[in-house]
Write a protein that holds these residues in place. Sequence first.
Motif, mmCIF file in Angstrom:
data_model
loop_
_atom_site.group_PDB
_atom_site.id
_atom_site.type_symbol
_atom_site.label_atom_id
_atom_site.label_comp_id
_atom_site.label_asym_id
_atom_site.label_seq_id
_atom_site.Cartn_x
_atom_site.Cartn_y
_atom_site.Cartn_z
ATOM 1 N N GLU A 193 -31.039 17.189 24.682
ATOM 2 C CA GLU A 193 -31.010 15.780 25.106
ATOM 3 C C GLU A 193 -30.173 14.916 24.175
ATOM 4 O OE1 GLU A 193 -32.384 14.930 27.895
ATOM 5 O OE2 GLU A 193 -33.961 16.391 28.329
ATOM 6 N N GLU A 194 -30.064 15.346 22.892
ATOM 7 C CA GLU A 194 -29.296 14.547 21.920
ATOM 8 C C GLU A 194 -27.811 14.922 21.919
ATOM 9 O OE1 GLU A 194 -32.456 15.922 20.653
ATOM 10 O OE2 GLU A 194 -33.203 13.995 21.404
ATOM 11 N N GLY A 195 -27.423 15.866 22.762
ATOM 12 C CA GLY A 195 -26.017 16.262 22.822
ATOM 13 C C GLY A 195 -25.677 17.435 21.914
ATOM 14 N N GLY A 196 -26.680 17.969 21.180
ATOM 15 C CA GLY A 196 -26.430 19.154 20.340
ATOM 16 C C GLY A 196 -26.253 20.398 21.207
ATOM 17 N N THR A 197 -25.419 21.340 20.741
ATOM 18 C CA THR A 197 -25.165 22.562 21.507
ATOM 19 C C THR A 197 -25.862 23.752 20.862
ATOM 20 O OG1 THR A 197 -23.010 21.652 22.092
ATOM 21 C CG2 THR A 197 -23.304 24.000 22.467
ATOM 22 N N HIS A 198 -26.526 24.562 21.668
ATOM 23 C CA HIS A 198 -27.236 25.747 21.174
ATOM 24 C C HIS A 198 -26.619 26.993 21.797
ATOM 25 C CE1 HIS A 198 -30.545 23.189 19.653
ATOM 26 N NE2 HIS A 198 -30.078 22.402 20.603
ATOM 27 N N ASN A 199 -26.635 28.092 21.038
ATOM 28 C CA ASN A 199 -25.994 29.313 21.493
ATOM 29 C C ASN A 199 -26.878 30.513 21.140
ATOM 30 O OD1 ASN A 199 -24.309 31.482 21.971
ATOM 31 N ND2 ASN A 199 -22.523 30.574 20.949
ATOM 32 N N GLU A 200 -27.257 31.241 22.179
ATOM 33 C CA GLU A 200 -28.098 32.425 21.961
ATOM 34 C C GLU A 200 -27.348 33.624 22.545
ATOM 35 O OE1 GLU A 200 -32.479 33.925 23.605
ATOM 36 O OE2 GLU A 200 -31.749 31.938 24.089
ATOM 37 N N THR A 201 -27.392 34.780 21.893
ATOM 38 C CA THR A 201 -26.726 35.958 22.467
ATOM 39 C C THR A 201 -27.777 36.869 23.092
ATOM 40 O OG1 THR A 201 -26.760 37.039 20.322
ATOM 41 C CG2 THR A 201 -24.741 35.887 20.912
ATOM 42 N N LEU A 202 -27.391 37.489 24.218
ATOM 43 C CA LEU A 202 -28.373 38.198 25.041
ATOM 44 C C LEU A 202 -28.045 39.674 25.262
ATOM 45 C CD1 LEU A 202 -28.699 35.458 27.836
ATOM 46 C CD2 LEU A 202 -30.172 35.739 25.838
ATOM 47 N N GLY A 203 -27.119 40.234 24.489
ATOM 48 C CA GLY A 203 -26.858 41.669 24.639
ATOM 49 C C GLY A 203 -25.477 41.970 25.186
ATOM 50 N N ASN A 204 -25.164 43.268 25.235
ATOM 51 C CA ASN A 204 -23.820 43.721 25.593
ATOM 52 C C ASN A 204 -23.682 44.080 27.067
ATOM 53 O OD1 ASN A 204 -22.301 43.866 22.990
ATOM 54 N ND2 ASN A 204 -24.131 45.024 22.461
ATOM 55 N N PHE A 205 -22.545 43.698 27.623
ATOM 56 C CA PHE A 205 -22.229 43.980 29.031
ATOM 57 C C PHE A 205 -20.747 44.287 29.121
ATOM 58 C CE2 PHE A 205 -26.132 41.691 29.158
ATOM 59 C CZ PHE A 205 -26.804 42.184 30.257
ATOM 60 N N ARG A 206 -20.322 44.756 30.294
ATOM 61 C CA ARG A 206 -18.893 45.017 30.474
ATOM 62 C C ARG A 206 -18.405 44.410 31.791
ATOM 63 N NH1 ARG A 206 -15.208 49.799 28.445
ATOM 64 N NH2 ARG A 206 -16.498 49.425 26.598
ATOM 65 N N PHE A 207 -17.410 43.543 31.687
ATOM 66 C CA PHE A 207 -16.878 42.815 32.852
ATOM 67 C C PHE A 207 -15.371 42.986 32.967
ATOM 68 C CE2 PHE A 207 -20.867 40.649 32.230
ATOM 69 C CZ PHE A 207 -21.213 40.159 33.480
ATOM 70 N N VAL A 208 -14.836 42.679 34.157
ATOM 71 C CA VAL A 208 -13.377 42.562 34.305
ATOM 72 C C VAL A 208 -12.952 41.254 33.628
ATOM 73 C CG1 VAL A 208 -13.237 43.904 36.446
ATOM 74 C CG2 VAL A 208 -13.580 41.430 36.587
ATOM 75 N N PRO A 209 -11.681 41.155 33.210
ATOM 76 C CA PRO A 209 -11.266 39.969 32.451
ATOM 77 C C PRO A 209 -11.247 38.683 33.263
ATOM 78 C CG PRO A 209 -9.385 41.406 32.859
ATOM 79 C CD PRO A 209 -10.593 42.140 33.334
ATOM 80 N N MET A 210 -11.564 37.585 32.582
ATOM 81 C CA MET A 210 -11.349 36.263 33.148
ATOM 82 C C MET A 210 -9.910 35.905 32.797
ATOM 83 S SD MET A 210 -13.495 32.903 32.308
ATOM 84 C CE MET A 210 -13.282 31.391 33.209
ATOM 85 N N LEU A 211 -9.136 35.584 33.801
ATOM 86 C CA LEU A 211 -7.727 35.291 33.564
ATOM 87 C C LEU A 211 -7.537 33.794 33.489
ATOM 88 C CD1 LEU A 211 -6.365 37.904 36.066
ATOM 89 C CD2 LEU A 211 -6.584 38.126 33.579
ATOM 90 N N LYS A 212 -6.677 33.365 32.573
ATOM 91 C CA LYS A 212 -6.437 31.928 32.506
ATOM 92 C C LYS A 212 -4.951 31.613 32.620
ATOM 93 C CE LYS A 212 -6.619 31.103 27.542
ATOM 94 N NZ LYS A 212 -7.321 30.337 26.523
ATOM 95 N N ASP A 213 -4.680 30.339 32.896
ATOM 96 C CA ASP A 213 -3.300 29.871 33.053
ATOM 97 C C ASP A 213 -2.518 30.726 34.039
ATOM 98 O OD1 ASP A 213 -3.984 28.027 31.125
ATOM 99 O OD2 ASP A 213 -3.279 29.297 29.495
ATOM 100 N N VAL A 214 -3.155 31.059 35.139
ATOM 101 C CA VAL A 214 -2.476 31.907 36.107
ATOM 102 C C VAL A 214 -1.981 31.087 37.287
ATOM 103 C CG1 VAL A 214 -3.573 34.091 35.576
ATOM 104 C CG2 VAL A 214 -4.728 32.447 37.067
ATOM 105 N N ASP A 215 -1.038 31.662 37.969
ATOM 106 C CA ASP A 215 -0.483 31.000 39.139
ATOM 107 C C ASP A 215 -1.379 31.295 40.334
ATOM 108 O OD1 ASP A 215 2.592 31.427 41.034
ATOM 109 O OD2 ASP A 215 1.075 29.865 41.024
ATOM 110 N N THR A 216 -2.066 30.271 40.836
ATOM 111 C CA THR A 216 -2.954 30.507 41.967
ATOM 112 C C THR A 216 -2.430 29.787 43.212
ATOM 113 O OG1 THR A 216 -4.354 28.797 41.033
ATOM 114 C CG2 THR A 216 -5.074 31.040 40.729
ATOM 115 N N GLN A 217 -1.089 29.775 43.332
ATOM 116 C CA GLN A 217 -0.483 29.165 44.522
ATOM 117 C C GLN A 217 -0.839 29.973 45.763
ATOM 118 O OE1 GLN A 217 1.507 26.290 44.088
ATOM 119 N NE2 GLN A 217 0.592 26.529 42.088
ATOM 120 N N ARG A 218 -1.010 29.299 46.863
ATOM 121 C CA ARG A 218 -1.235 30.013 48.128
ATOM 122 C C ARG A 218 0.052 30.650 48.580
ATOM 123 N NH1 ARG A 218 -5.829 28.520 51.245
ATOM 124 N NH2 ARG A 218 -7.103 27.175 49.937
#
Length: 218
Positions: A193-218
Amino acid sequence: MRNDSPKHQGQRMQLVEQLRERGIQDENVLAALSRVPRHLFLDSSFEQFAYRDAAFPIRAQQTISQPYTVAFQTEALQLPAGSKVLEIGTGSGYQAAVLAEMGYKVFTIERQKELFDFSRPLLSKLGYRVTQKFGDGYKGLPAFAPFDGILVTAAAPELPEALIDQLKPMGRLIVPVGDVSDDQLMHAIWRDEEGGTHNETLGNFRFVPMLKDVDTQR
Ligand code: SAH
């Protein structure tokens, strides 16, 4: 068009029992997975394996997440029905359907046109009312922010600050972070509520990459 059957429903109940044994405790999450016909989100050649607790290839070289991972991420949101939730990486649409079954108001973004075009008619045919966007979800969906929950279903190279900024106070971001050559660490991030950020880690997983700055033109 394929449909659901008592055989598939039986297989789903068995899958849900496996997830319970693996540690998923939230009955609402288990009930949601028991209702979504996962076989319809997979190519028909994989239909017979749809209720195995495994990831499978979908179009555009992507994967449908393993049911355990879908259940784990959904449980990690810890949100009541009626919450507003954004998913990054619609893929097949399966996770979005599970979120809709939780009673959430669901928004989802996908950057592969082929998957957007596949999942949109499927979710609507199954009666799930989900707001679907085609584009780069790396920066979230500012026009619809803030959200009670944000769930990322692709591996982020680093903690995505833009998504943290789109959380309501006490809202939760569930995101796998790390290099895709290895496992990623699931993080739950929330703002107090005060705007502080909390971070908890929950274990290991394996995903495909999140791509950024990509061309998503139709
Ligand atoms: N939630 C999906 C799993 C999809 S795999 C399901 O239930 O089937 C991850 C997805 O994230 C892929 O479809 C990939 O194309 C998508 N993705 C990767 N980077 C993205 C980005 N920056 N914005 C939106 N989607 C992205």
